[in-house]
Design a protein around this motif. Sequence first.
Motif, PDB file in Angstrom:
ATOM      1  N   ALA A  97      -0.270  -8.279  -6.762  1.00 53.87           N
ATOM      2  CA  ALA A  97      -0.067  -8.572  -5.559  1.00 53.87           C
ATOM      3  C   ALA A  97      -0.536 -10.593  -5.493  1.00 53.87           C
ATOM      4  O   ALA A  97      -0.173 -11.341  -4.724  1.00 53.87           O
ATOM      5  CB  ALA A  97      -0.946  -8.179  -3.852  1.00 53.87           C
ATOM      6  N   SER A 135       1.001  -1.198   0.025  1.00 57.40           N
ATOM      7  CA  SER A 135      -0.020  -0.567  -0.213  1.00 57.40           C
ATOM      8  C   SER A 135       0.815   0.845   0.040  1.00 57.40           C
ATOM      9  O   SER A 135      -0.010   2.176  -0.622  1.00 57.40           O
ATOM     10  CB  SER A 135      -1.486  -0.243   1.746  1.00 57.40           C
ATOM     11  OG  SER A 135      -2.101  -1.404   1.246  1.00 57.40           O
ATOM     12  N   PHE A 195      -9.241  -4.675  -4.424  1.00 54.43           N
ATOM     13  CA  PHE A 195      -8.447  -4.347  -3.472  1.00 54.43           C
ATOM     14  C   PHE A 195      -8.925  -3.221  -2.299  1.00 54.43           C
ATOM     15  O   PHE A 195      -8.925  -2.443  -2.717  1.00 54.43           O
ATOM     16  CB  PHE A 195      -7.788  -5.617  -2.912  1.00 54.43           C
ATOM     17  CG  PHE A 195      -6.945  -6.194  -1.698  1.00 54.43           C
ATOM     18  CD1 PHE A 195      -7.217  -7.497  -1.376  1.00 54.43           C
ATOM     19  CD2 PHE A 195      -6.673  -5.097  -1.060  1.00 54.43           C
ATOM     20  CE1 PHE A 195      -7.497  -6.999  -0.518  1.00 54.43           C
ATOM     21  CE2 PHE A 195      -6.282  -5.600   0.306  1.00 54.43           C
ATOM     22  CZ  PHE A 195      -6.254  -6.681   0.922  1.00 54.43           C
ATOM     23  N   TYR A 246       4.331 -11.673   0.219  1.00 58.99           N
ATOM     24  CA  TYR A 246       3.878 -12.256   1.482  1.00 58.99           C
ATOM     25  C   TYR A 246       3.470 -13.911   0.914  1.00 58.99           C
ATOM     26  O   TYR A 246       2.670 -14.789   1.517  1.00 58.99           O
ATOM     27  CB  TYR A 246       3.032 -11.590   2.205  1.00 58.99           C
ATOM     28  CG  TYR A 246       1.914 -10.953   2.504  1.00 58.99           C
ATOM     29  CD1 TYR A 246       1.093 -11.267   1.808  1.00 58.99           C
ATOM     30  CD2 TYR A 246       2.696  -9.489   2.641  1.00 58.99           C
ATOM     31  CE1 TYR A 246       0.663 -10.043   1.545  1.00 58.99           C
ATOM     32  CE2 TYR A 246       2.016  -8.644   3.090  1.00 58.99           C
ATOM     33  CZ  TYR A 246       0.936  -9.237   1.881  1.00 58.99           C
ATOM     34  OH  TYR A 246      -0.514  -7.568   1.468  1.00 58.99           O
ATOM     35  N   LYS A 247       2.727 -13.882  -0.109  1.00 60.79           N
ATOM     36  CA  LYS A 247       1.104 -14.176  -0.591  1.00 60.79           C
ATOM     37  C   LYS A 247       2.403 -15.237  -1.523  1.00 60.79           C
ATOM     38  O   LYS A 247       2.711 -16.428  -1.159  1.00 60.79           O
ATOM     39  CB  LYS A 247       0.764 -13.806  -1.780  1.00 60.79           C
ATOM     40  CG  LYS A 247      -0.349 -13.233  -1.281  1.00 60.79           C
ATOM     41  CD  LYS A 247      -1.017 -12.162  -2.123  1.00 60.79           C
ATOM     42  CE  LYS A 247      -1.688 -10.919  -1.288  1.00 60.79           C
ATOM     43  NZ  LYS A 247      -3.134 -11.348  -0.245  1.00 60.79           N
ATOM     44  N   CYS A 260       3.365  -7.763  -3.073  1.00 59.88           N
ATOM     45  CA  CYS A 260       3.737  -7.817  -1.755  1.00 59.88           C
ATOM     46  C   CYS A 260       4.530  -9.398  -1.527  1.00 59.88           C
ATOM     47  O   CYS A 260       4.041 -10.103  -3.578  1.00 59.88           O
ATOM     48  CB  CYS A 260       2.132  -7.139  -1.001  1.00 59.88           C
ATOM     49  SG  CYS A 260       1.396  -9.362  -1.273  1.00 59.88           S
TER      50      CYS A 260
HETATM   51  C1  PLP Z   1      -4.764  -6.257  -4.274  1.00 59.38           C
HETATM   52  C2  PLP Z   1      -4.075  -6.345  -2.913  1.00 59.38           C
HETATM   53  N1  PLP Z   1      -3.560  -5.062  -3.325  1.00 59.38           N
HETATM   54  C3  PLP Z   1      -3.369  -4.393  -2.065  1.00 59.38           C
HETATM   55  C4  PLP Z   1      -3.053  -5.555  -0.218  1.00 59.38           C
HETATM   56  C5  PLP Z   1      -2.814  -4.425   0.484  1.00 59.38           C
HETATM   57  O1  PLP Z   1      -1.657  -4.906   0.765  1.00 59.38           O
HETATM   58  P1  PLP Z   1      -0.360  -4.099   2.053  1.00 59.38           P
HETATM   59  O2  PLP Z   1      -1.032  -5.092   3.137  1.00 59.38           O
HETATM   60  O3  PLP Z   1       0.957  -4.952   2.538  1.00 59.38           O
HETATM   61  O4  PLP Z   1      -0.113  -2.913   1.881  1.00 59.38           O
HETATM   62  C6  PLP Z   1      -3.349  -6.726  -1.201  1.00 59.38           C
HETATM   63  C7  PLP Z   1      -2.982  -7.320   0.043  1.00 59.38           C
HETATM   64  O5  PLP Z   1      -3.963  -8.457   0.215  1.00 59.38           O
HETATM   65  C8  PLP Z   1      -3.845  -7.237  -1.541  1.00 59.38           C
HETATM   66  O6  PLP Z   1      -4.341  -8.048  -1.963  1.00 59.38           O
END
Ligand code: PLP
Length: 427
Positions: A220, A106, A133, A243-244, A241
Motif C-alpha cells: 500500500a 483488504s 496496519f 489511492y495513495k 491500493c
Molecule cells: C498498509 C495498508 N494495508 C491495508 C490497508 C487497507 O486498504 P483498503 O481499505 O483499500 O482495503 C491500508 C489502507 O490505508 C494500508 O495503509
Amino acid sequence: MEFENSLAFAEAMDANDELAHFRSRFIIPEKDGEEQIYFLGNSLGLQPRSTQKYIQHILDDWGRYGVEGFFTGKTPWYHYHDQLAYTLSLIVGALPHEVVVMNQLSVNLHLMMVSFYQPEGRRNKIICEAKAFPSDQYMFETYLRHLGLNPDEIIIEIAAREAEYTIRTEDILHAIEVHKNELALVMFGGVNYYTGQVLDLKTITAAAHQSGAKAGFDLAHAAGNIPLLLHDWGVDFACWCGYKYLNSGPGAVGGVYIHERFHHDISLQRLGGWWGYDKEARFKMEKGFKPVLSAEGWQLSTPSMILFACHKAALEIFEEAGLEKLFMKGQQLSNYLLYLLNEINSRSKNKSIDILTPQTEAGKGCQVSMLMLKDGRKIFDELGKQGVFADWREPNVIRVAPVPLYNRFKEVWKFAEVMRNCLKFKV
Ligand SMILES: Cc1ncc(COP(=O)(O)O)c(C=O)c1O
C-alpha cells in the motif's frame, strides 16, 4: 547533495527540477484562492486533471453503446484492463501478465491467503510485523478463525527492539531461521505505514523461500513510492491500493501481483468468479472453472470501468514522467526534509523531534514520520492553519509525504519553517 536552509535554495531546486511541470497536471487543494501544501500523497493522492475526462469517456460510451461498450468505442471495456496492467508492471517490477487490477486491498489480501497460505500439519506459522496496519491484522485474525485455527498459535509478530522505532532485518531473518520447520507464510508491509521504513523485500523473500515458506507483501505504501523488482526477487504475491501514491481516487481499484510460476497451477486453491474464467471461453457459460492462465485468473467480478478510468488517468502520468526520475526526486524531497528537521534539532537546546523513519536511501521513500517531543499537537494544528495537509497519529506522531509528481522543494522548506517558528526559536 549539499542542501541549504533557505527559500532561495529551495526555489533554485524547483527551478532545476525537470519534473516540476507535472504539478500542473493535478488539482491542488486551495483555500481562499491559495494553493495548500499537500503532504498526504501517502494517504490519498491528488486528483489528476485528466481523471474527469477519462470518466466522461466511459459515460459517453455507456450512453452511446450500452452493453456493446465492452467491445466497441475508443477503449472497449473488455480490454481496458491490459492498459493498466502494463504500467503497473513497470511500477512494481513484474511481468505484465503477473499483475491484475481488481477489488481493493483488504479483499485482495484475503484472496491471496486462500492461494498462498496452505497450512500443512506443523507447518502453519505466519511471520509478520507487530502493529501492522489494522486491516492486515484483522485479515489474519478472521481468516485464521475461518480455517478453525487460533491466531494466537499461528502468528509470530516481529517488533522493533526496545528503544528502537524500526524493525531490524536481522530480527526478521532470525525469526525465520528459528521457525523454519513450521513456517507457512512470511508477510510484511513493504513500507511500514507508521514509520515509513522500507523493508529489504529481496532478502526476506530469499529467507522465506529457503525455509520452505511463501513470501507476500502489502505494498500500500510502496507502490509508486519506491523502486520494486517483485519478479526478480521471486516474491510469491503482493497487493496494493490505487489511492495513495498512485493517485487513482478515494476507494480506487487495487492491484495484485502473482509470480508467473503459479499461473498454470490449476490445483492451487483459489476463489473463483466468471471474470477469472478463460477469456476466450468466458461467454460459453460452461460448468467447471477454468482460470485465465495469468494473474487475471484470480479475478472474480466484472470490474468497474469508472474506477479503471481513474486509474488510467493517473498511471499515464507515471509512465510519462518516468519511474527512475520520480523515485530520485522522491528521495531528494525526503532528504531535504530530513536535513531541515535535523537542523532544527541541532540548533535546539533540547531535541524537539525524534525522526522515526530510517534516514538512508534504502530505508525510506517519500514519507517522513516524526515523533514530536515538544508541543506536538499544537504544532500539528498550526501546520493545518498555515495550509499544510499532514497526518496526526497518536501518541505524538506527525507523518508527511512530499511526493515527486506534485510537491515542491519550496513546500518542504515552508513546512520546516512553520515548525521552526512553532518551536519558538530561529535557526
Ligand atoms: C498498509 C495498508 N494495508 C491495508 C490497508 C487497507 O486498504 P483498503 O481499505 O483499500 O482495503 C491500508 C489502507 O490505508 C494500508 O495503509
